[in-house]
Write a protein that holds these residues in place. Structure first.
Motif, PDB file in Angstrom:
ATOM      1  N   ILE A  32      46.752  34.512  35.954  1.00 31.28           N
ATOM      2  CA  ILE A  32      46.228  35.843  36.213  1.00 31.28           C
ATOM      3  C   ILE A  32      45.455  35.776  37.522  1.00 31.28           C
ATOM      4  O   ILE A  32      44.480  35.053  37.639  1.00 31.28           O
ATOM      5  CB  ILE A  32      45.306  36.327  35.084  1.00 31.28           C
ATOM      6  N   GLY A  33      45.907  36.534  38.504  1.00 29.17           N
ATOM      7  CA  GLY A  33      45.239  36.544  39.798  1.00 29.17           C
ATOM      8  C   GLY A  33      46.240  36.493  40.932  1.00 29.17           C
ATOM      9  O   GLY A  33      47.436  36.547  40.692  1.00 29.17           O
ATOM     10  N   GLU A  34      45.787  36.415  42.076  1.00 32.84           N
ATOM     11  CA  GLU A  34      44.411  36.279  42.523  1.00 32.84           C
ATOM     12  C   GLU A  34      43.719  37.643  42.402  1.00 32.84           C
ATOM     13  O   GLU A  34      44.188  38.619  42.987  1.00 32.84           O
ATOM     14  CB  GLU A  34      44.397  35.762  43.960  1.00 32.84           C
ATOM     15  N   ILE A  35      42.634  37.699  41.668  1.00 32.57           N
ATOM     16  CA  ILE A  35      41.946  38.954  41.393  1.00 32.57           C
ATOM     17  C   ILE A  35      40.998  39.264  42.541  1.00 32.57           C
ATOM     18  O   ILE A  35      40.005  38.570  42.757  1.00 32.57           O
ATOM     19  CB  ILE A  35      41.178  38.878  40.067  1.00 32.57           C
ATOM     20  N   GLY A  36      41.313  40.299  43.291  1.00 36.48           N
ATOM     21  CA  GLY A  36      40.508  40.672  44.443  1.00 36.48           C
ATOM     22  C   GLY A  36      39.208  41.339  44.030  1.00 36.48           C
ATOM     23  O   GLY A  36      39.204  42.277  43.235  1.00 36.48           O
ATOM     24  N   CYS A  37      38.102  40.847  44.573  1.00 36.00           N
ATOM     25  CA  CYS A  37      36.781  41.402  44.253  1.00 36.00           C
ATOM     26  C   CYS A  37      36.016  41.720  45.530  1.00 36.00           C
ATOM     27  O   CYS A  37      36.149  41.025  46.541  1.00 36.00           O
ATOM     28  CB  CYS A  37      35.970  40.412  43.419  1.00 36.00           C
ATOM     29  N   SER A  38      35.218  42.766  45.468  1.00 39.58           N
ATOM     30  CA  SER A  38      34.361  43.172  46.577  1.00 39.58           C
ATOM     31  C   SER A  38      32.942  42.676  46.328  1.00 39.58           C
ATOM     32  O   SER A  38      32.638  42.114  45.283  1.00 39.58           O
ATOM     33  CB  SER A  38      34.344  44.703  46.695  1.00 39.58           C
ATOM     34  N   TRP A  39      32.085  42.896  47.329  1.00 45.60           N
ATOM     35  CA  TRP A  39      30.651  42.681  47.127  1.00 45.60           C
ATOM     36  C   TRP A  39      29.905  43.944  47.523  1.00 45.60           C
ATOM     37  O   TRP A  39      30.042  44.410  48.648  1.00 45.60           O
ATOM     38  CB  TRP A  39      30.129  41.504  47.944  1.00 45.60           C
ATOM     39  N   PRO A  40      29.126  44.489  46.590  1.00 48.84           N
ATOM     40  CA  PRO A  40      29.088  44.123  45.164  1.00 48.84           C
ATOM     41  C   PRO A  40      30.331  44.623  44.432  1.00 48.84           C
ATOM     42  O   PRO A  40      31.099  45.409  44.985  1.00 48.84           O
ATOM     43  CB  PRO A  40      27.823  44.829  44.670  1.00 48.84           C
ATOM     44  N   LEU A  41      30.506  44.173  43.203  1.00 52.84           N
ATOM     45  CA  LEU A  41      31.668  44.580  42.428  1.00 52.84           C
ATOM     46  C   LEU A  41      31.677  46.084  42.197  1.00 52.84           C
ATOM     47  O   LEU A  41      30.648  46.698  41.930  1.00 52.84           O
ATOM     48  CB  LEU A  41      31.668  43.874  41.063  1.00 52.84           C
TER      49      LEU A  41
END
Length: 214
Positions: A32-41
């Motif tokens: 599962i992934g690559e799960i893209g995440c921002s900052w902050p979520l």
């Protein structure tokens, strides 16, 4: 949003893509992934991470995360996954070479138990276009950071890659190509004091352990 009230549809999609196939095909996903995440979520990213944790609980599958471009982002993500019941020992935090640059902070993060991935080998730029606040390390610095983690006892939690995603990185267009780690990085790792046993763990044993379903 708490894990208890998360709608099940997204979790079902993830589970089905691993057990039966993605997008109506019979091609089964291995991670599962690559799960893209921002900052902050964002709220949507939180939901995806919670659904990922639920799917991982059911399947014992490997997970890989793309963190936001802030040193606090990997911590935030792992905390959320832990709260949602994920198996952190089967989770990879990618792009650490551009995310956590301070050694003390890196060791603090390493204690959380996920895989520590240095995956931008071959990317050496004066200006990092996605965040000019980040001074992108070169390959020699990446090797020194991998050696530092080995010396601190984390050789079984390290992964490496070169994140090739543009044409100019291919040998056909003048780049290092997919052989860069084996041809150029491994010899330099050995020259800089890493043992063959440590290199084998990083290149063979650690990926094999991560990719094996529990």
């Amino acid at each position: 949003m708490s894990i208890q009230v998360l709608k099940p549809e997204l979790t079902e999609v993830l589970v089905n893509e691993i057990l039966h196939g993605a997008d109506g095909t019979k091609i089964k996903c291995g991670v599962i992934g690559e799960i893209g995440c921002s900052w902050p979520l964002t709220e949507s990213e939180r939901k995806v991470l919670q659904a990922t944790a639920q799917a991982q609980v059911q399947l014992g599958c490997p997970v890989i995360i793309h963190p936001g471009r802030n040193s606090s982002s990997p911590f935030q993500i792992i905390r959320l996954l832990q709260e949602a019941g994920a198996d952190i020992s089967k989770t990879v935090m990618s792009h650490l070479d551009r995310t956590i640059l301070d050694k003390k902070e890196l060791l603090e993060f390493a204690q959380l138990g996920c895989y520590l991935e240095y995956d931008l080998f071959g990317t050496e730029v004066l200006t990092y276009q996605f965040s000019q606040d980040i001074d992108m390390p070169d390959d020699n610095k990446r090797i020194r950071r991998v050696r530092f983690l080995v010396e601190e006892g984390y050789e079984e939690r390290i992964l490496v890659a070169h994140d090739i995603h543009t044409k100019h990185r291919l040998m056909k267009y003048g780049g290092h190509g997919y052989s860069h780690i084996l041809t150029n990085i491994v010899p330099k790792m050995l020259l800089r004091g890493l043992t063959q046993n440590a290199v084998d763990k990083i290149l063979i044993e650690n990926p094999q352990r991560w990719l094996t379903f529990k």
